[in-house]
Design an enzyme around this catalytic site. Sequence first.
Site, PDB file in Angstrom:
ATOM      1  N   HIS A  99       0.855  -1.201   0.000  1.00 12.63           N
ATOM      2  CA  HIS A  99       0.000   0.000   0.000  1.00 12.63           C
ATOM      3  C   HIS A  99       0.889   1.249   0.000  1.00 12.63           C
ATOM      4  O   HIS A  99       1.928   1.277   0.642  1.00 12.63           O
ATOM      5  CB  HIS A  99      -0.917  -0.020   1.220  1.00 12.63           C
ATOM      6  CG  HIS A  99      -1.988   1.021   1.141  1.00 12.63           C
ATOM      7  ND1 HIS A  99      -1.744   2.347   1.414  1.00 12.63           N
ATOM      8  CD2 HIS A  99      -3.294   0.935   0.777  1.00 12.63           C
ATOM      9  CE1 HIS A  99      -2.872   3.030   1.236  1.00 12.63           C
ATOM     10  NE2 HIS A  99      -3.822   2.197   0.845  1.00 12.63           N
ATOM     11  N   GLU A 148      -3.852   1.796  -7.331  1.00 15.40           N
ATOM     12  CA  GLU A 148      -4.318   2.932  -6.532  1.00 15.40           C
ATOM     13  C   GLU A 148      -3.462   4.165  -6.832  1.00 15.40           C
ATOM     14  O   GLU A 148      -2.376   4.310  -6.262  1.00 15.40           O
ATOM     15  CB  GLU A 148      -4.210   2.610  -5.038  1.00 15.40           C
ATOM     16  CG  GLU A 148      -5.059   1.434  -4.609  1.00 15.40           C
ATOM     17  CD  GLU A 148      -5.373   1.491  -3.121  1.00 15.40           C
ATOM     18  OE1 GLU A 148      -6.550   1.527  -2.778  1.00 15.40           O
ATOM     19  OE2 GLU A 148      -4.427   1.515  -2.317  1.00 15.40           O
TER      20      GLU A 148
HETATM   21  P1  PGA Z   1      -9.671   5.924   0.169  1.00 14.60           P
HETATM   22  O1  PGA Z   1      -8.454   4.909   0.448  1.00 14.60           O
HETATM   23  O2  PGA Z   1     -10.824   5.111  -0.319  1.00 14.60           O
HETATM   24  O3  PGA Z   1      -9.917   6.557   1.517  1.00 14.60           O
HETATM   25  O4  PGA Z   1      -9.197   6.891  -0.842  1.00 14.60           O
HETATM   26  C1  PGA Z   1      -8.173   3.884  -0.459  1.00 14.60           C
HETATM   27  C2  PGA Z   1      -6.978   3.093   0.006  1.00 14.60           C
HETATM   28  O5  PGA Z   1      -6.041   3.667   0.560  1.00 14.60           O
HETATM   29  O6  PGA Z   1      -6.944   1.853  -0.184  1.00 14.60           O
END
Ligand code: PGA
Length: 225
Positions: A99, A148
């Site tokens: 992440h 992401e």
């Molecule tokens: P968010 O986070 O939906 O608050 O943008 C997503 C993540 O970090 O997996």
Amino acid sequence: MKQLYLAANWKSNKTIAEAKAWVSAFSSRIQNIKVSSTVQIILYPSFTALDVVKKEIEHFRLPVQTGVQTISSFPSGAYTGEISASMVSGIASWVLIGHSERRSYFGETDDVLIKKVEQAKSENMNIMYCVGDEQSSVPLQVDVIAYEPVAAIGSGKAQNPEEAERFCRDIKAKYPGKPVLYGGSVTADNAGTFCSQASIDGVLVGKAGLDPEAFLRIYSAVSSL
Ligand code: PGA
């Protein structure tokens, strides 16, 4: 019909009592949702809430799997403060690795991440591996990739779904056969559009997963596709 994934990453949030209350609220309302797609729900609570979340899921017989948000790059042993894969593999079938918050705040490099992947695999855990762009390398042992874009995480500004589709398509072309999820400011309003894209196999949710009602609305949007 494709298999969809809906994952909630609770990050550094929720006491044990709050986590238990979340599962209870979720269970009381999930029966009302009409499901027409195959959606695999995965919850990533904190380590401290993992056990109670798992027990509550079993108690309410929910169609939900549990995971951890990170794992030690070391095996069990003299590594003070670390949680090894073997310590959690009995209660968590998934692990989130790579992440962007782990990479940026905790300095996790690709070298560290590959060690985590090896530890998770040595315990037969399923790996959801996060990348911020289509250039990032992904270890071949991972099960699911979560794309992401860093600017979309926690900002309330999700990427345009067509743009996300192009990135996910490129990632899929590099790693054929691996499901690719989108993450970054996913809400009930945009989750269905993301999951309708040809190369997007689900969503990884942060903030909107903290509230059981908001998460159920996302589940409802995704499962009605
Ligand atoms: P968010 O986070 O939906 O608050 O943008 C997503 C993540 O970090 O997996």
